[in-house]
Scaffold this motif. Structure first.
Motif, PDB file in Angstrom:
ATOM      1  N   ARG A 104      -3.805   2.562  -3.842  1.00 17.46           N
ATOM      2  CA  ARG A 104      -2.823   1.933  -2.992  1.00 17.46           C
ATOM      3  C   ARG A 104      -3.407   0.457  -2.675  1.00 17.46           C
ATOM      4  NH1 ARG A 104      -0.788   5.091   1.938  1.00 17.46           N
ATOM      5  NH2 ARG A 104      -2.837   5.492   2.556  1.00 17.46           N
ATOM      6  N   THR A 105      -4.588   0.514  -2.324  1.00 17.91           N
ATOM      7  CA  THR A 105      -5.341  -0.789  -1.875  1.00 17.91           C
ATOM      8  C   THR A 105      -5.392  -1.741  -3.342  1.00 17.91           C
ATOM      9  OG1 THR A 105      -6.361   0.125   0.052  1.00 17.91           O
ATOM     10  CG2 THR A 105      -7.190  -2.027  -0.831  1.00 17.91           C
ATOM     11  N   MET A 126       0.711  -1.246   0.092  1.00 16.53           N
ATOM     12  CA  MET A 126       0.073  -0.204  -0.127  1.00 16.53           C
ATOM     13  C   MET A 126       1.050   1.096   0.118  1.00 16.53           C
ATOM     14  SD  MET A 126      -3.305  -0.933   2.346  1.00 16.53           S
ATOM     15  CE  MET A 126      -3.975  -2.618   2.107  1.00 16.53           C
ATOM     16  N   THR A 127       1.907   1.256  -0.686  1.00 11.19           N
ATOM     17  CA  THR A 127       2.683   2.475  -0.881  1.00 11.19           C
ATOM     18  C   THR A 127       2.115   3.683  -1.846  1.00 11.19           C
ATOM     19  OG1 THR A 127       3.867   1.568  -2.873  1.00 11.19           O
ATOM     20  CG2 THR A 127       4.799   1.139  -0.724  1.00 11.19           C
ATOM     21  N   PRO A 128       2.672   4.874  -1.583  1.00  6.28           N
ATOM     22  CA  PRO A 128       2.181   5.590  -2.383  1.00  6.28           C
ATOM     23  C   PRO A 128       2.487   5.396  -3.806  1.00  6.28           C
ATOM     24  CG  PRO A 128       3.209   6.932  -0.589  1.00  6.28           C
ATOM     25  CD  PRO A 128       3.367   5.331  -0.477  1.00  6.28           C
ATOM     26  N   LEU A 134       6.370  -4.108   7.086  1.00  3.52           N
ATOM     27  CA  LEU A 134       5.515  -3.873   5.807  1.00  3.52           C
ATOM     28  C   LEU A 134       4.431  -3.118   5.902  1.00  3.52           C
ATOM     29  CD1 LEU A 134       5.458  -5.176   2.823  1.00  3.52           C
ATOM     30  CD2 LEU A 134       3.610  -6.910   4.057  1.00  3.52           C
ATOM     31  N   GLY A 135       3.646  -3.068   7.208  1.00  6.87           N
ATOM     32  CA  GLY A 135       2.468  -2.068   7.282  1.00  6.87           C
ATOM     33  C   GLY A 135       2.759  -0.532   7.667  1.00  6.87           C
ATOM     34  N   ARG A 136       4.013  -0.211   7.350  1.00 13.87           N
ATOM     35  CA  ARG A 136       4.406   1.170   7.577  1.00 13.87           C
ATOM     36  C   ARG A 136       3.535   2.166   6.520  1.00 13.87           C
ATOM     37  NH1 ARG A 136       8.834  -1.048   5.754  1.00 13.87           N
ATOM     38  NH2 ARG A 136       9.602  -0.484   3.819  1.00 13.87           N
ATOM     39  N   ASN A 137       3.216   1.772   5.421  1.00 17.23           N
ATOM     40  CA  ASN A 137       2.185   2.727   4.786  1.00 17.23           C
ATOM     41  C   ASN A 137       0.612   2.373   4.735  1.00 17.23           C
ATOM     42  OD1 ASN A 137       4.398   4.137   3.272  1.00 17.23           O
ATOM     43  ND2 ASN A 137       5.027   1.912   2.503  1.00 17.23           N
ATOM     44  N   GLU A 174       4.758  -0.353 -11.997  1.00 20.27           N
ATOM     45  CA  GLU A 174       4.086  -0.105 -10.632  1.00 20.27           C
ATOM     46  C   GLU A 174       4.823  -0.591  -9.412  1.00 20.27           C
ATOM     47  OE1 GLU A 174       2.090   0.133  -7.146  1.00 20.27           O
ATOM     48  OE2 GLU A 174       1.676  -1.672  -8.395  1.00 20.27           O
ATOM     49  N   LEU A 175       5.161   0.188  -8.459  1.00 21.21           N
ATOM     50  CA  LEU A 175       6.112  -0.414  -7.477  1.00 21.21           C
ATOM     51  C   LEU A 175       5.437  -1.745  -6.757  1.00 21.21           C
ATOM     52  CD1 LEU A 175       8.559  -0.137  -5.708  1.00 21.21           C
ATOM     53  CD2 LEU A 175       7.318   1.265  -4.260  1.00 21.21           C
ATOM     54  N   GLN A 176       4.496  -1.901  -6.330  1.00 18.39           N
ATOM     55  CA  GLN A 176       4.065  -3.101  -5.697  1.00 18.39           C
ATOM     56  C   GLN A 176       3.748  -4.118  -6.686  1.00 18.39           C
ATOM     57  OE1 GLN A 176       0.940  -2.210  -2.533  1.00 18.39           O
ATOM     58  NE2 GLN A 176       0.592  -0.305  -3.707  1.00 18.39           N
TER      59      GLN A 176
END
Length: 298
Positions: free
Chosen positions: A171-172, A105-107, A212-215, A116-118
Motif C-alpha cells: 500500500r505504501t 494507501m488503499t487495499p 484521504l487518510g481513511r486507509n 492498480e488503483l493508486q
C-alpha cells in the motif's frame, strides 16, 4: 517576510478553474478560495450529489459566485474522455487545471481499465485528463496545470517491470510510486510546454486532516496526528502554485514548517528520483501508451 495566505490570492475574475476531487477536503477548500476571489469554478467529481452539495455550500457562502459541477471518475478512461469532451464544449478557455483528487494507501484494487488503483487514479487519470484538456489551456494566456503530490513520493520508485503491482503489492509503495509519478509528470510536462505561456507546477499539503487518510495504517495515522493541520491550511500550497504571480514552471510548493508537514506554503524540494530525466521521459511514453492520450505538444 509575511507568510503567504489565501488573502494573497489575486483577483480571479474572468478566470476558469477546473478542480478534481473538489467536493471535500483540499479540493473543496481550493474551490472555495478561488470562488471567493471571483473565479468561475468547476468541481470535477465522481459523486454528483456530493458535488452539487459542495457547490451549493460555496454559493450560499459567496452569493453570486459561478460554481458548476462536472461528473468525472478518474478510475475510468471512458469517464475521463466524456468529462473532457463536456468541459471542452462548455469552456473556450481554462485558466487553471488543478489535479487534486486522489486515493491513499488503499487495499489492493484496480481501476475499471485494470490499472492498480493508486497509480491509475492519482497519475494515469490526471495524465489523461490533462492531455485531453491541454488545447484549452494552451489557448489561454498564462494558464497553469497544478498537480498535487505528497511527501509520500519519497517512499516510492517507478517499478517499470511491475507498474500495476501484479507480482507484489505494498500500500505504501504503490502510493509512493503514484505520488512520485505526479512529480515526474509535472517536470516533464513543464519541459514540453517550453515556448508557451502555460506552466506546470506541483504542490503537496503536508499532513492535513482530510478523508484521504481513511486507509492509513494505524501507526502512520498516529504519526500524522502529531503534525496534522486543517484542510484550509493544507490547501494553501496548491492555491499558491495556482495563483501566485511569482510562480515559475516546474516549481514545487509545500508547507514551510517541520519536515514540510505543516505551515505556510513556500517552494520546497523533491527527491533526486523525481528529477531523473530518463525516468520522466520513460514514464511519459508509458503513460501515453496505457491511456491512449497523446498530448498536442511538439
Amino acid at each position: 517576510m509575511a507568510p503567504w495566505t489565501a488573502a494573497d490570492i489575486p483577483d480571479q475574475t474572468g478566470r476558469t478553474a477546473v478542480i478534481t476531487g473538489a467536493n471535500t477536503g483540499l479540493g473543496y477548500e481550493t474551490a472555495r478560495a478561488l470562488a471567493a476571489k471571483g473565479a468561475r469554478v468547476v468541481l470535477a467529481v465522481r459523486n454528483l450529489d456530493k458535488g452539487k452539495a459542495a457547490a451549493d455550500l460555496i454559493g450560499r457562502r459567496y452569493p453570486g459566485t459561478d460554481v458548476a459541477v462536472q461528473e468525472l471518475d478518474l478510475t475510468s478512461l471512458d469517464s475521463i474522455r466524456a468529462a473532457a469532451d463536456q468541459l471542452r464544449a462548455g469552456h473556450d478557455r481554462i485558466d487553471l487545471l488543478i489535479n487534486n483528487a486522489g486515493v491513499m494507501m488503499t487495499p489492493k484494487q484496480t481501476t475499471r481499465d485494470g490499472f492498480e488503483l493508486q497509480f491509475g487514479t492519482n497519475h494515469l487519470g490526471h495524465f489523461a485528463l490533462t492531455g485531453l484538456l491541454l488545447d484549452r489551456l494552451l489557448a489561454t494566456p498564462a494558464s497553469r496545470v497544478v498537480t498535487v503530490s505528497s511527501n509520500g513520493h519519497r517512499f516510492g520508485g517507478i517499478r517499470f517491470d511491475d507498474l500495476q503491482s501484479e507480482r507484489s503489492y505494498s500500500r505504501t509503495g504503490a502510493y509512493g510510486q503514484a505520488k512520485l509519478a505526479n512529480l515526474l509528470f509535472t517536470y516533464e510536462l513543464q519541459r514540453r510546454l517550453a515556448g508557451s505561456t502555460t506552466i506546470a507546477a506541483a504542490a503537496h499539503p503536508g499532513s492535513s486532516a482530510t478523508e484521504l487518510g481513511r486507509n492509513l495504517p494505524k501507526i502512520v495515522e498516529l504519526g500524522f496526528g502529531l503534525t496534522v493541520q486543517d484542510a484550509e491550511m493544507g490547501a494553501l500550497p496548491q492555491l499558491r502554485a495556482a495563483t501566485d504571480p511569482t510562480v515559475s514552471g516546474g516549481q514545487y510548493y509545500g508547507p514551510g514548517g517541520f519536515l514540510q508537514m505543516r505551515g505556510y506554503p513556500k517552494v520546497v524540494s523533491s527527491n533526486a528520483k523525481s528529477h531523473d530525466l530518463a525516468t520522466q521521459k520513460r514514464l511519459w511514453a508509458v503513460s501515453e501508451a496505457l491511456t491512449g492520450v497523446v498530448f498536442p505538444l511538439a
